[in-house]
Design an enzyme around this catalytic site. Structure first.
Site, PDB file in Angstrom:
ATOM      1  N   TRP A   1     -31.377   2.825 -22.970  1.00  0.00           N
ATOM      2  CA  TRP A   1     -30.934   2.089 -21.785  1.00  0.00           C
ATOM      3  C   TRP A   1     -31.956   1.069 -21.329  1.00  0.00           C
ATOM      4  CZ3 TRP A   1     -26.138   1.582 -21.447  1.00  0.00           C
ATOM      5  CH2 TRP A   1     -25.275   2.629 -21.826  1.00  0.00           C
TER       6      TRP A   1
ATOM      7  N   ASP B   1     -33.629   1.681 -12.861  1.00  0.00           N
ATOM      8  CA  ASP B   1     -32.251   2.054 -13.199  1.00  0.00           C
ATOM      9  C   ASP B   1     -32.129   3.573 -13.072  1.00  0.00           C
ATOM     10  OD1 ASP B   1     -29.840   2.728 -14.314  1.00  0.00           O
ATOM     11  OD2 ASP B   1     -30.280   1.926 -16.313  1.00  0.00           O
TER      12      ASP B   1
ATOM     13  N   LYS C   1     -22.205   9.503 -12.574  1.00  0.00           N
ATOM     14  CA  LYS C   1     -22.895  10.752 -12.906  1.00  0.00           C
ATOM     15  C   LYS C   1     -23.106  11.588 -11.638  1.00  0.00           C
ATOM     16  CE  LYS C   1     -24.801   7.850 -16.419  1.00  0.00           C
ATOM     17  NZ  LYS C   1     -23.930   8.110 -17.477  1.00  0.00           N
TER      18      LYS C   1
HETATM   19  N1  PMP Z   1     -28.237   2.985 -17.536  1.00  0.00           N
HETATM   20  C1  PMP Z   1     -28.226   4.310 -17.748  1.00  0.00           C
HETATM   21  C2  PMP Z   1     -29.487   5.087 -17.535  1.00  0.00           C
HETATM   22  C3  PMP Z   1     -27.046   4.940 -18.146  1.00  0.00           C
HETATM   23  O1  PMP Z   1     -27.030   6.258 -18.368  1.00  0.00           O
HETATM   24  C4  PMP Z   1     -25.870   4.174 -18.317  1.00  0.00           C
HETATM   25  C5  PMP Z   1     -24.548   4.786 -18.710  1.00  0.00           C
HETATM   26  N2  PMP Z   1     -24.544   5.954 -19.371  1.00  0.00           N
HETATM   27  C6  PMP Z   1     -25.937   2.791 -18.111  1.00  0.00           C
HETATM   28  C7  PMP Z   1     -27.137   2.245 -17.703  1.00  0.00           C
HETATM   29  C8  PMP Z   1     -24.734   1.905 -18.298  1.00  0.00           C
HETATM   30  O2  PMP Z   1     -23.832   2.119 -17.293  1.00  0.00           O
HETATM   31  P1  PMP Z   1     -22.399   1.380 -17.260  1.00  0.00           P
HETATM   32  O3  PMP Z   1     -21.633   1.854 -18.452  1.00  0.00           O
HETATM   33  O4  PMP Z   1     -21.812   1.832 -15.972  1.00  0.00           O
HETATM   34  O5  PMP Z   1     -22.660  -0.082 -17.306  1.00  0.00           O
END
Ligand code: PMP
Length: 361
Positions: free
Chosen positions: A102, A172, A196
């Site tokens: 991520w 994030d 989450k």
């Molecule tokens: N950052 C983290 C730490 C995540 O776990 C996730 C999704 N699992 C995201 C970003 C991306 O999120 P989204 O699909 O809502 O854009």
């Protein structure tokens, strides 16, 4: 009813009491003679609901008045790009700490807008640790330092808050927000997708220090400007009203659980039980992450023989333990233990794991 224990990484399980309340008031909400989904976001009733959610969130996280709370859309991924657009001039330096998929993605989406650089990365070791606090330094002219406190796929979490001096820290928090208390004052900007620990997907929560809203940035349309959203109380356009309402119910539920210190104690107990089961399995199960960096929210593990994966998944599902398949990047299994997962669910999982190892060891 046959709701199972749901270990999904996201969209993840929500507290059952919250879903029940939403079900009870789905058709007619608060004397409106309509669903909360079917009324104007600009009407008195919804405004009150939205304000209450922000109020409860501010209480839970002790958000100081010089921070704005925004209820936005686009998911964390959109904001990987929108954050540099708002906080940095075109091509300005922006620093990233890389500890998993991520944070890598955040860096790559920032590329078109800023001089985005990784200043520390654990990629070489396969993302199984965090960088030492002393092992990196931020460029003095960086618009911000970005990091990912909890890497959902690799199950890697920081045990410290990075210190960036005068450079604002951007985090994030998608997969660990509200899992434990945090000191908002250490951050310039906190953001988290809802799916989450907050509520349904489609909502993004942002906590931003108000002075950062004054940065010119490079977002041209108002819809991309955080300052415009803040000015309009996150109602620059139609917000995801149902998700906002449901997040409000989750915040109330968290308060009833005793707040974030209480939920953090339960989360620690859940994670400790699962890691102990893995570590004491004589190598039947393995988690590769350095002990100091083990995530309390997402626990990836492999079986000593990948040939057993299919049987493990089939039998765990039959035993009422859902969504244990690991992310394809790391393989094996992953159990996500967000706030809504009760200790009983982790007990059921660890008992299943011990019994499975006994039968197949
Ligand atoms: N950052 C983290 C730490 C995540 O776990 C996730 C999704 N699992 C995201 C970003 C991306 O999120 P989204 O699909 O809502 O854009």
């Amino acid at each position: 009813m046959s709701r199972a224990f749901n270990f999904s990484a996201g969209p993840a399980g929500l507290p059952e009491a919250v879903l029940q309340q939403a079900q009870e008031e789905l058709l007619e909400w608060q004397g409106e003679r309509a669903s909360v989904m079917e009324i104007s976001h600009r009407g008195k009733a919804f405004i009150a609901c939205a304000e209450q959610a922000e109020h409860d969130l501010r209480k839970l996280l002790d958000v100081p008045p010089d921070y704005a709370v925004l209820f936005l859309q686009g998911g964390a991924t959109q904001h990987f790009a929108q954050i540099p657009m708002n906080l940095a001039a075109p091509g300005q330096a922006a620093d990233y700490l890389l500890t998993g998929s991520w944070s890598l993605k955040a860096l790559s989406e920032a590329g078109p807008y800023v001089d985005a650089q990784s200043i520390a990365s654990s990629e070489g070791d396969g993302f199984v640790d965090i960088p030492d606090a002393q092992a990196w330094s931020v460029r003095a002219d960086a618009a911000y330092l970005h990091y990912t406190p909890n890497e959902t796929i690799h199950g890697v979490a920081y045990d410290y808050v990075p210190e960036a001096g005068a450079v604002p820290l951007v985090a994030d928090y998608s997969s660990s927000i509200l899992s434990a208390p945090l000191d908002v004052r250490r951050f310039g900007l906190i953001y988290a997708g809802a799916q989450k620990n907050i509520g349904p997907s489609g909502l993004l929560l942002m906590i931003i220090r108000r002075d950062l809203l004054e940065r010119t940035g490079q977002a041209r349309a108002r819809i991309f400007q955080y300052a415009a959203h803040a000015k309009e109380g996150s109602m620059l356009n139609t917000p995801p009203t149902f998700a906002w309402y449901l997040a409000g119910l989750v915040f109330k539920w968290l308060k009833q659980q005793g707040g974030l210190s209480a939920i953090a104690r339960i989360n620690a107990e859940k994670a400790e039980l699962l890691y102990r089961t893995i570590d004491e399995s004589a190598g039947f199960y393995r988690n590769p992450v350095a002990k100091r960096a083990r995530s309390v929210m997402n626990v990836p593990f492999t079986l000593h023989d990948p040939e057993l994966d299919v049987a493990f998944l089939e039998q765990s599902k039959a035993a009422g333990l859902l969504a244990l398949k690991g992310h394809k990047l790391v393989g094996g299994m992953r159990a996500s233990l967000y706030n809504a997962m009760p200790l009983a669910g982790v007990k059921a999982l660890t008992e299943f794991m011990t019994e499975f190892a006994r039968r197949h060891g």
